[in-house]
Design an enzyme around this catalytic site. Structure first.
Site, PDB file in Angstrom:
ATOM      1  N   HIS A   1      39.770  33.835  36.928  1.00 57.42           N
ATOM      2  CA  HIS A   1      38.419  34.387  37.102  1.00 57.42           C
ATOM      3  C   HIS A   1      37.359  33.766  36.186  1.00 57.42           C
ATOM      4  O   HIS A   1      36.176  33.988  36.416  1.00 57.42           O
ATOM      5  CB  HIS A   1      38.416  35.900  36.847  1.00 57.42           C
ATOM      6  CG  HIS A   1      39.252  36.678  37.825  1.00 57.42           C
ATOM      7  ND1 HIS A   1      39.094  36.568  39.191  1.00 57.42           N
ATOM      8  CD2 HIS A   1      40.251  37.578  37.624  1.00 57.42           C
ATOM      9  CE1 HIS A   1      39.965  37.371  39.783  1.00 57.42           C
ATOM     10  NE2 HIS A   1      40.681  37.983  38.864  1.00 57.42           N
TER      11      HIS A   1
ATOM     12  N   TYR B   1      50.372  43.880  35.805  1.00 56.38           N
ATOM     13  CA  TYR B   1      50.139  44.951  34.829  1.00 56.38           C
ATOM     14  C   TYR B   1      51.330  45.899  34.737  1.00 56.38           C
ATOM     15  O   TYR B   1      51.321  46.810  33.923  1.00 56.38           O
ATOM     16  CB  TYR B   1      48.818  45.668  35.177  1.00 56.38           C
ATOM     17  CG  TYR B   1      47.717  44.637  35.278  1.00 56.38           C
ATOM     18  CD1 TYR B   1      47.113  44.141  34.121  1.00 56.38           C
ATOM     19  CD2 TYR B   1      47.361  44.055  36.501  1.00 56.38           C
ATOM     20  CE1 TYR B   1      46.166  43.126  34.195  1.00 56.38           C
ATOM     21  CE2 TYR B   1      46.430  43.043  36.582  1.00 56.38           C
ATOM     22  CZ  TYR B   1      45.830  42.583  35.425  1.00 56.38           C
ATOM     23  OH  TYR B   1      44.921  41.568  35.491  1.00 56.38           O
TER      24      TYR B   1
ATOM     25  N   GLY C   1      36.958  39.383  34.359  1.00 62.51           N
ATOM     26  CA  GLY C   1      38.272  39.912  34.757  1.00 62.51           C
ATOM     27  C   GLY C   1      39.394  39.562  33.790  1.00 62.51           C
ATOM     28  O   GLY C   1      40.436  39.061  34.232  1.00 62.51           O
TER      29      GLY C   1
ATOM     30  N   ASP D   1      50.369  40.853  40.169  1.00 62.87           N
ATOM     31  CA  ASP D   1      49.788  42.161  40.500  1.00 62.87           C
ATOM     32  C   ASP D   1      49.838  42.442  42.004  1.00 62.87           C
ATOM     33  O   ASP D   1      49.391  43.483  42.476  1.00 62.87           O
ATOM     34  CB  ASP D   1      48.362  42.324  39.937  1.00 62.87           C
ATOM     35  CG  ASP D   1      47.499  41.107  40.132  1.00 62.87           C
ATOM     36  OD1 ASP D   1      47.895  40.214  40.901  1.00 62.87           O
ATOM     37  OD2 ASP D   1      46.411  41.044  39.516  1.00 62.87           O
TER      38      ASP D   1
ATOM     39  N   ASP E   1      47.669  35.705  43.329  1.00 68.33           N
ATOM     40  CA  ASP E   1      47.265  36.929  42.631  1.00 68.33           C
ATOM     41  C   ASP E   1      46.628  37.888  43.644  1.00 68.33           C
ATOM     42  O   ASP E   1      46.048  37.450  44.641  1.00 68.33           O
ATOM     43  CB  ASP E   1      46.233  36.533  41.585  1.00 68.33           C
ATOM     44  CG  ASP E   1      46.009  37.568  40.517  1.00 68.33           C
ATOM     45  OD1 ASP E   1      46.553  37.418  39.416  1.00 68.33           O
ATOM     46  OD2 ASP E   1      45.248  38.526  40.793  1.00 68.33           O
TER      47      ASP E   1
ATOM     48  N   ASP F   1      35.453  44.308  30.397  1.00 66.81           N
ATOM     49  CA  ASP F   1      36.810  43.774  30.617  1.00 66.81           C
ATOM     50  C   ASP F   1      37.149  42.627  29.670  1.00 66.81           C
ATOM     51  O   ASP F   1      38.315  42.287  29.502  1.00 66.81           O
ATOM     52  CB  ASP F   1      36.925  43.200  32.044  1.00 66.81           C
ATOM     53  CG  ASP F   1      37.064  44.294  33.078  1.00 66.81           C
ATOM     54  OD1 ASP F   1      37.250  45.454  32.694  1.00 66.81           O
ATOM     55  OD2 ASP F   1      36.966  43.961  34.281  1.00 66.81           O
TER      56      ASP F   1
END
Ligand SMILES: [Zn+2]
Length: 393
Positions: free
Chosen positions: A141, A319, A149, A280, A176, A100
Protein backbone atom coordinates in the site's frame (compact mmCIF):
# COMPACT_ATOMS: atom_id res chain seq x y z
CA UNK A 1 -1.09 -31.18 -3.58
CA UNK A 2 1.51 -31.66 -6.30
CA UNK A 3 5.09 -31.25 -5.19
CA UNK A 4 7.51 -30.20 -7.91
CA UNK A 5 10.05 -32.98 -8.40
CA UNK A 6 12.72 -30.67 -9.79
CA UNK A 7 13.54 -28.05 -7.22
CA UNK A 8 15.17 -24.73 -8.05
CA UNK A 9 17.75 -23.11 -5.74
CA UNK A 10 15.86 -21.53 -2.84
CA UNK A 11 16.95 -18.69 -0.60
CA UNK A 12 15.26 -17.49 2.58
CA UNK A 13 15.90 -13.90 3.63
CA UNK A 14 16.45 -13.84 7.37
CA UNK A 15 18.54 -12.03 9.96
CA UNK A 16 18.35 -11.35 13.71
CA UNK A 17 18.48 -7.56 13.24
CA UNK A 18 15.69 -7.67 10.68
CA UNK A 19 13.59 -9.74 13.06
CA UNK A 20 14.22 -7.16 15.77
CA UNK A 21 13.24 -4.33 13.39
CA UNK A 22 10.09 -6.17 12.33
CA UNK A 23 9.05 -6.63 15.95
CA UNK A 24 8.93 -2.85 16.44
CA UNK A 25 6.01 -2.54 13.95
CA UNK A 26 2.93 -1.88 16.13
CA UNK A 27 0.65 -4.13 14.06
CA UNK A 28 2.98 -7.08 13.52
CA UNK A 29 4.88 -7.62 16.77
CA UNK A 30 5.82 -11.29 17.03
CA UNK A 31 4.50 -12.39 13.62
CA UNK A 32 7.84 -12.87 11.83
CA UNK A 33 9.12 -14.79 14.83
CA UNK A 34 6.17 -17.17 14.62
CA UNK A 35 6.60 -17.67 10.86
CA UNK A 36 10.35 -18.27 10.93
CA UNK A 37 10.10 -20.55 13.98
CA UNK A 38 7.54 -22.75 12.25
CA UNK A 39 9.75 -22.93 9.14
CA UNK A 40 12.63 -24.05 11.37
CA UNK A 41 10.38 -26.47 13.28
CA UNK A 42 9.74 -28.28 9.99
CA UNK A 43 13.53 -28.25 9.32
CA UNK A 44 12.92 -26.33 6.11
CA UNK A 45 15.83 -23.98 6.70
CA UNK A 46 18.10 -26.99 6.18
CA UNK A 47 16.71 -27.39 2.66
CA UNK A 48 17.51 -23.84 1.55
CA UNK A 49 20.16 -21.15 1.79
CA UNK A 50 19.63 -18.46 4.42
CA UNK A 51 20.79 -15.02 3.30
CA UNK A 52 20.90 -11.87 5.41
CA UNK A 53 19.79 -8.62 3.75
CA UNK A 54 22.65 -6.84 2.05
CA UNK A 55 23.72 -3.37 3.15
CA UNK A 56 21.28 -0.83 1.78
CA UNK A 57 21.62 2.94 1.77
CA UNK A 58 18.77 5.43 2.09
CA UNK A 59 19.47 6.57 -1.46
CA UNK A 60 18.51 3.07 -2.68
CA UNK A 61 14.92 3.87 -1.67
CA UNK A 62 14.83 6.91 -3.94
CA UNK A 63 14.25 4.80 -7.04
CA UNK A 64 10.61 4.99 -5.91
CA UNK A 65 10.13 7.14 -2.80
CA UNK A 66 10.55 10.91 -2.76
CA UNK A 67 13.55 12.50 -1.08
CA UNK A 68 11.29 14.62 1.15
CA UNK A 69 9.33 11.59 2.44
CA UNK A 70 12.51 9.62 3.17
CA UNK A 71 14.13 12.66 4.83
CA UNK A 72 11.11 13.05 7.12
CA UNK A 73 11.25 9.39 8.17
CA UNK A 74 15.00 9.60 8.80
CA UNK A 75 14.67 12.79 10.87
CA UNK A 76 11.43 12.18 12.77
CA UNK A 77 10.64 8.48 12.41
CA UNK A 78 11.59 7.70 16.04
CA UNK A 79 9.61 10.61 17.53
CA UNK A 80 6.49 10.55 19.63
CA UNK A 81 3.74 12.90 18.41
CA UNK A 82 4.21 15.21 21.41
CA UNK A 83 7.88 15.70 20.45
CA UNK A 84 6.92 17.25 17.10
CA UNK A 85 6.13 20.91 16.42
CA UNK A 86 2.71 21.77 14.95
CA UNK A 87 4.26 22.22 11.49
CA UNK A 88 6.06 18.87 11.77
CA UNK A 89 2.79 17.23 12.79
CA UNK A 90 1.14 18.75 9.76
CA UNK A 91 3.94 17.39 7.60
CA UNK A 92 3.53 13.93 9.19
CA UNK A 93 -0.18 14.04 8.29
CA UNK A 94 0.70 14.97 4.73
CA UNK A 95 2.91 11.86 4.51
CA UNK A 96 0.16 9.64 5.92
CA UNK A 97 2.16 9.12 9.13
CA UNK A 98 -0.82 8.93 11.45
CA UNK A 99 -3.72 6.60 12.35
CA UNK A 100 -2.81 3.22 10.70
CA UNK A 101 0.77 4.37 10.14
CA UNK A 102 1.97 6.11 13.29
CA UNK A 103 5.58 7.11 13.93
CA UNK A 104 7.25 4.66 16.34
CA UNK A 105 10.59 4.04 17.97
CA UNK A 106 12.55 2.02 15.42
CA UNK A 107 10.64 3.14 12.31
CA UNK A 108 13.74 4.28 10.32
CA UNK A 109 15.45 0.95 11.04
CA UNK A 110 12.28 -0.92 10.07
CA UNK A 111 11.94 0.99 6.77
CA UNK A 112 15.55 0.52 5.76
CA UNK A 113 15.58 -3.14 6.83
CA UNK A 114 12.38 -3.95 4.94
CA UNK A 115 13.68 -2.29 1.77
CA UNK A 116 16.97 -4.18 2.14
CA UNK A 117 15.18 -7.52 2.55
CA UNK A 118 13.28 -7.29 -0.75
CA UNK A 119 16.16 -5.70 -2.66
CA UNK A 120 18.31 -8.63 -1.53
CA UNK A 121 15.61 -11.09 -2.63
CA UNK A 122 15.67 -9.46 -6.08
CA UNK A 123 19.47 -9.57 -6.19
CA UNK A 124 19.48 -13.26 -5.27
CA UNK A 125 17.22 -14.29 -8.15
CA UNK A 126 19.13 -12.07 -10.57
CA UNK A 127 22.40 -13.75 -9.52
CA UNK A 128 21.29 -17.38 -9.28
CA UNK A 129 17.74 -17.70 -10.59
CA UNK A 130 15.47 -19.91 -8.53
CA UNK A 131 13.22 -18.73 -5.73
CA UNK A 132 13.81 -16.11 -3.03
CA UNK A 133 11.46 -16.09 -0.04
CA UNK A 134 11.11 -12.90 1.97
CA UNK A 135 8.37 -13.18 4.58
CA UNK A 136 9.32 -9.74 5.94
CA UNK A 137 8.27 -8.12 2.65
CA UNK A 138 5.04 -7.39 0.78
CA UNK A 139 4.09 -3.83 1.83
CA UNK A 140 1.92 -3.10 -1.17
CA UNK A 141 0.00 0.00 0.00
CA UNK A 142 2.90 2.45 0.46
CA UNK A 143 2.94 5.27 -2.09
CA UNK A 144 5.83 7.40 -3.35
CA UNK A 145 5.46 9.94 -0.57
CA UNK A 146 2.71 8.55 1.60
CA UNK A 147 2.48 5.73 4.13
CA UNK A 148 -0.80 3.80 3.96
CA UNK A 149 -2.46 0.71 5.43
CA UNK A 150 0.39 -0.18 7.86
CA UNK A 151 2.89 0.17 4.97
CA UNK A 152 5.69 2.73 5.21
CA UNK A 153 7.96 1.58 2.40
CA UNK A 154 6.98 -0.13 -0.82
CA UNK A 155 9.60 -2.85 -0.85
CA UNK A 156 7.69 -4.56 -3.68
CA UNK A 157 8.12 -1.63 -6.06
CA UNK A 158 11.82 -1.42 -5.12
CA UNK A 159 12.17 -5.16 -5.79
CA UNK A 160 10.38 -4.92 -9.15
CA UNK A 161 12.49 -1.95 -10.25
CA UNK A 162 15.65 -3.89 -9.47
CA UNK A 163 14.39 -6.87 -11.45
CA UNK A 164 13.58 -4.57 -14.39
CA UNK A 165 17.30 -3.74 -14.63
CA UNK A 166 17.84 -7.36 -15.63
CA UNK A 167 14.58 -8.70 -17.05
CA UNK A 168 12.52 -7.33 -19.92
CA UNK A 169 9.10 -8.17 -18.44
CA UNK A 170 8.27 -8.84 -14.81
CA UNK A 171 4.93 -10.11 -13.55
CA UNK A 172 3.57 -8.97 -10.19
CA UNK A 173 0.80 -11.05 -8.61
CA UNK A 174 -0.93 -9.87 -5.43
CA UNK A 175 -2.94 -12.37 -3.34
CA UNK A 176 -3.63 -10.10 -0.36
CA UNK A 177 -7.31 -9.52 0.44
CA UNK A 178 -6.68 -5.80 -0.05
CA UNK A 179 -6.05 -4.33 -3.47
CA UNK A 180 -2.34 -3.83 -4.26
CA UNK A 181 -2.85 -0.13 -4.93
CA UNK A 182 0.69 1.20 -4.29
CA UNK A 183 2.30 -1.25 -6.70
CA UNK A 184 -0.40 -0.79 -9.34
CA UNK A 185 -0.01 2.98 -9.17
CA UNK A 186 3.79 2.74 -9.62
CA UNK A 187 3.48 0.74 -12.85
CA UNK A 188 0.13 1.98 -14.14
CA UNK A 189 1.73 3.41 -17.28
CA UNK A 190 4.23 0.61 -17.87
CA UNK A 191 4.04 -2.32 -20.25
CA UNK A 192 7.12 -3.95 -18.70
CA UNK A 193 5.43 -4.82 -15.40
CA UNK A 194 2.04 -6.46 -15.48
CA UNK A 195 0.30 -6.13 -12.11
CA UNK A 196 -2.41 -8.67 -11.30
CA UNK A 197 -4.28 -8.13 -8.04
CA UNK A 198 -6.83 -10.61 -6.63
CA UNK A 199 -8.71 -8.94 -3.78
CA UNK A 200 -11.97 -8.27 -2.04
CA UNK A 201 -13.72 -5.38 -3.72
CA UNK A 202 -16.62 -3.70 -1.99
CA UNK A 203 -17.58 -0.10 -1.31
CA UNK A 204 -15.85 1.07 1.86
CA UNK A 205 -13.35 -1.82 1.99
CA UNK A 206 -9.74 -0.62 2.23
CA UNK A 207 -8.00 0.92 0.26
CA UNK A 208 -11.10 2.02 -1.67
CA UNK A 209 -9.55 5.15 -3.16
CA UNK A 210 -9.75 6.15 -6.83
CA UNK A 211 -6.18 6.65 -8.10
CA UNK A 212 -7.14 7.17 -11.75
CA UNK A 213 -10.89 7.33 -12.35
CA UNK A 214 -11.82 5.75 -15.67
CA UNK A 215 -14.77 4.17 -17.41
CA UNK A 216 -14.29 1.17 -19.61
CA UNK A 217 -16.74 -1.11 -21.43
CA UNK A 218 -19.54 0.81 -19.71
CA UNK A 219 -18.34 -0.41 -16.31
CA UNK A 220 -18.43 2.23 -13.65
CA UNK A 221 -15.30 2.67 -11.57
CA UNK A 222 -16.13 2.56 -7.88
CA UNK A 223 -12.70 2.63 -6.32
CA UNK A 224 -9.22 1.21 -6.16
CA UNK A 225 -9.09 -2.33 -7.53
CA UNK A 226 -12.07 -2.06 -9.84
CA UNK A 227 -11.97 -4.33 -12.89
CA UNK A 228 -12.25 -1.26 -15.12
CA UNK A 229 -8.88 -0.04 -13.89
CA UNK A 230 -6.66 -1.51 -16.61
CA UNK A 231 -3.59 0.74 -16.88
CA UNK A 232 -3.09 3.66 -19.21
CA UNK A 233 -0.87 4.94 -22.03
CA UNK A 234 1.70 2.28 -22.93
CA UNK A 235 0.51 0.39 -19.82
CA UNK A 236 -3.07 0.04 -21.02
CA UNK A 237 -4.24 -3.57 -20.43
CA UNK A 238 -1.12 -4.31 -18.31
CA UNK A 239 -2.99 -3.68 -15.06
CA UNK A 240 -5.32 -6.52 -14.14
CA UNK A 241 -7.78 -6.34 -11.28
CA UNK A 242 -9.76 -9.35 -10.13
CA UNK A 243 -12.41 -8.15 -7.69
CA UNK A 244 -13.86 -10.91 -5.51
CA UNK A 245 -16.66 -11.12 -2.98
CA UNK A 246 -17.18 -12.43 0.54
CA UNK A 247 -17.09 -16.16 1.21
CA UNK A 248 -14.62 -17.03 -1.59
CA UNK A 249 -13.73 -20.75 -1.44
CA UNK A 250 -10.49 -22.57 -2.29
CA UNK A 251 -12.12 -24.21 -5.30
CA UNK A 252 -13.44 -20.98 -6.83
CA UNK A 253 -10.25 -19.07 -6.13
CA UNK A 254 -8.09 -21.76 -7.74
CA UNK A 255 -10.30 -21.71 -10.84
CA UNK A 256 -10.09 -17.91 -11.12
CA UNK A 257 -6.37 -17.76 -10.27
CA UNK A 258 -5.29 -20.41 -12.76
CA UNK A 259 -7.55 -19.16 -15.56
CA UNK A 260 -6.32 -15.57 -15.24
CA UNK A 261 -2.67 -16.48 -14.80
CA UNK A 262 -2.62 -18.96 -17.64
CA UNK A 263 -3.78 -16.12 -19.93
CA UNK A 264 -1.26 -13.77 -18.32
CA UNK A 265 1.58 -16.19 -18.95
CA UNK A 266 0.78 -16.66 -22.61
CA UNK A 267 0.08 -13.04 -23.49
CA UNK A 268 2.67 -11.29 -21.29
CA UNK A 269 5.41 -13.95 -21.26
CA UNK A 270 7.12 -12.77 -18.09
CA UNK A 271 10.83 -13.33 -17.52
CA UNK A 272 10.50 -13.16 -13.72
CA UNK A 273 7.71 -13.10 -11.14
CA UNK A 274 7.06 -11.41 -7.81
CA UNK A 275 4.21 -12.99 -5.85
CA UNK A 276 2.80 -11.22 -2.80
CA UNK A 277 1.30 -13.90 -0.54
CA UNK A 278 -0.91 -11.80 1.73
CA UNK A 279 -2.43 -14.12 4.32
CA UNK A 280 -5.46 -12.00 5.23
CA UNK A 281 -7.43 -13.88 2.56
CA UNK A 282 -7.44 -16.88 4.91
CA UNK A 283 -10.50 -17.99 6.78
CA UNK A 284 -10.25 -16.89 10.41
CA UNK A 285 -8.45 -13.64 9.63
CA UNK A 286 -9.92 -10.81 11.73
CA UNK A 287 -10.12 -8.42 8.75
CA UNK A 288 -10.79 -11.03 6.06
CA UNK A 289 -14.13 -12.39 4.92
CA UNK A 290 -13.03 -15.17 2.58
CA UNK A 291 -13.21 -18.92 3.25
CA UNK A 292 -9.76 -19.90 2.05
CA UNK A 293 -7.32 -22.30 3.72
CA UNK A 294 -3.51 -22.26 3.81
CA UNK A 295 -3.40 -25.47 1.72
CA UNK A 296 -5.86 -24.06 -0.83
CA UNK A 297 -3.96 -20.78 -1.12
CA UNK A 298 -0.65 -22.59 -1.47
CA UNK A 299 -1.98 -24.55 -4.46
CA UNK A 300 -2.02 -21.21 -6.26
CA UNK A 301 1.54 -20.47 -5.21
CA UNK A 302 2.50 -23.93 -6.47
CA UNK A 303 0.92 -23.10 -9.84
CA UNK A 304 3.28 -20.12 -10.22
CA UNK A 305 6.34 -22.00 -8.89
CA UNK A 306 5.73 -24.71 -11.52
CA UNK A 307 6.60 -22.15 -14.21
CA UNK A 308 10.23 -22.38 -12.96
CA UNK A 309 10.85 -18.72 -13.58
CA UNK A 310 13.08 -16.61 -11.30
CA UNK A 311 10.55 -15.88 -8.55
CA UNK A 312 10.39 -13.76 -5.42
CA UNK A 313 7.74 -14.74 -2.85
CA UNK A 314 6.84 -11.99 -0.40
CA UNK A 315 4.61 -11.79 2.65
CA UNK A 316 1.92 -9.17 3.14
CA UNK A 317 -1.13 -8.80 5.35
CA UNK A 318 -2.21 -11.54 7.74
CA UNK A 319 -3.65 -10.77 11.17
CA UNK A 320 -4.28 -14.30 12.39
CA UNK A 321 -0.61 -14.98 13.05
CA UNK A 322 -0.72 -18.78 13.49
CA UNK A 323 -2.65 -19.22 10.22
CA UNK A 324 -0.26 -16.82 8.48
CA UNK A 325 2.68 -18.88 9.74
CA UNK A 326 1.03 -22.09 8.51
CA UNK A 327 0.46 -20.66 5.02
CA UNK A 328 4.01 -19.33 4.61
CA UNK A 329 5.57 -22.50 6.04
CA UNK A 330 3.60 -24.55 3.48
CA UNK A 331 4.82 -22.20 0.72
CA UNK A 332 8.40 -22.59 1.95
CA UNK A 333 7.86 -26.34 1.83
CA UNK A 334 6.60 -26.14 -1.75
CA UNK A 335 9.60 -24.09 -2.86
CA UNK A 336 11.99 -26.62 -1.30
CA UNK A 337 10.03 -29.64 -2.52
CA UNK A 338 8.90 -30.72 0.98
CA UNK A 339 5.38 -31.80 1.89
CA UNK A 340 4.76 -30.89 5.52
CA UNK A 341 3.19 -33.32 7.97
CA UNK A 342 -0.11 -32.18 9.45
CA UNK A 343 1.03 -32.49 13.09
CA UNK A 344 2.92 -29.32 13.97
CA UNK A 345 6.32 -30.27 15.43
CA UNK A 346 6.97 -29.17 19.00
CA UNK A 347 8.99 -25.96 19.11
CA UNK A 348 9.32 -22.71 21.04
CA UNK A 349 5.98 -21.28 19.80
CA UNK A 350 4.05 -24.56 19.85
CA UNK A 351 1.37 -23.19 22.20
CA UNK A 352 0.12 -20.77 19.51
CA UNK A 353 -1.30 -23.72 17.56
CA UNK A 354 -3.57 -24.92 20.37
CA UNK A 355 -5.96 -26.71 20.63
CA UNK A 356 -5.42 -29.04 17.66
CA UNK A 357 -1.71 -28.39 16.84
CA UNK A 358 -2.40 -29.14 13.17
CA UNK A 359 -1.45 -27.46 9.93
CA UNK A 360 -4.92 -28.01 8.53
CA UNK A 361 -7.33 -25.09 8.89
CA UNK A 362 -11.06 -25.64 8.70
CA UNK A 363 -13.09 -22.84 7.18
CA UNK A 364 -15.95 -20.88 8.62
CA UNK A 365 -19.37 -21.70 7.27
CA UNK A 366 -20.24 -18.57 5.38
CA UNK A 367 -22.15 -18.26 2.10
CA UNK A 368 -20.09 -17.71 -1.04
CA UNK A 369 -21.23 -14.50 -2.73
CA UNK A 370 -19.14 -15.32 -5.82
CA UNK A 371 -21.86 -16.93 -7.91
CA UNK A 372 -20.85 -18.89 -11.00
CA UNK A 373 -22.53 -16.17 -13.13
CA UNK A 374 -20.39 -13.51 -11.45
CA UNK A 375 -17.17 -15.52 -11.90
CA UNK A 376 -17.94 -16.32 -15.55
CA UNK A 377 -18.59 -12.66 -16.33
CA UNK A 378 -15.42 -11.63 -14.50
CA UNK A 379 -13.28 -14.13 -16.41
CA UNK A 380 -14.85 -13.15 -19.71
CA UNK A 381 -14.13 -9.44 -19.18
CA UNK A 382 -10.55 -10.04 -18.12
CA UNK A 383 -9.90 -12.43 -20.97
CA UNK A 384 -11.36 -9.83 -23.36
CA UNK A 385 -8.79 -7.32 -22.09
CA UNK A 386 -5.96 -9.77 -22.77
CA UNK A 387 -7.03 -10.06 -26.39
CA UNK A 388 -6.01 -6.40 -26.80
CA UNK A 389 -2.45 -7.32 -25.79
CA UNK A 390 -2.32 -10.22 -28.27
CA UNK A 391 -3.59 -7.95 -31.04
CA UNK A 392 -1.02 -5.21 -30.39
CA UNK A 393 1.99 -7.57 -30.14
ZN1 LIG B 1 -4.19 -6.90 3.40
Amino acid sequence: MAICSEVQPVVLIRSPSLLQAFNTHPKYKGRADLVLSLISAYDLDKKLRVVAPQKTEWRDLLTFHSQAYIDFIRSHGNSEDDELSPSQLEEADMYGLNYDCPLFEGLPHFVLGTAASSLTAAEVVVQSGGVALNWYGGWHHAHRDEASGFCYVNDIVLCLLKLLDHYERVLYVDMDIHHGDGVEEAFYHSSRVMTVSFHKHAPGFFPGKCPSPVTFNNLSFIGSGDMASIGSGPGQFFTVNVPLKDGLTDRTFHKVFTRVLSDVKSCFQPSAVVLQCGADMLSGDPVGTFSLTPHGMSDNVDYVLAWKLPTVLLGGGGYNFPNTAKFWAICTGLATGQKLINEIPEHSHYEHYSPDFELLVTTRNRPDDNTSEYIDELLETISGNFSNIYESS
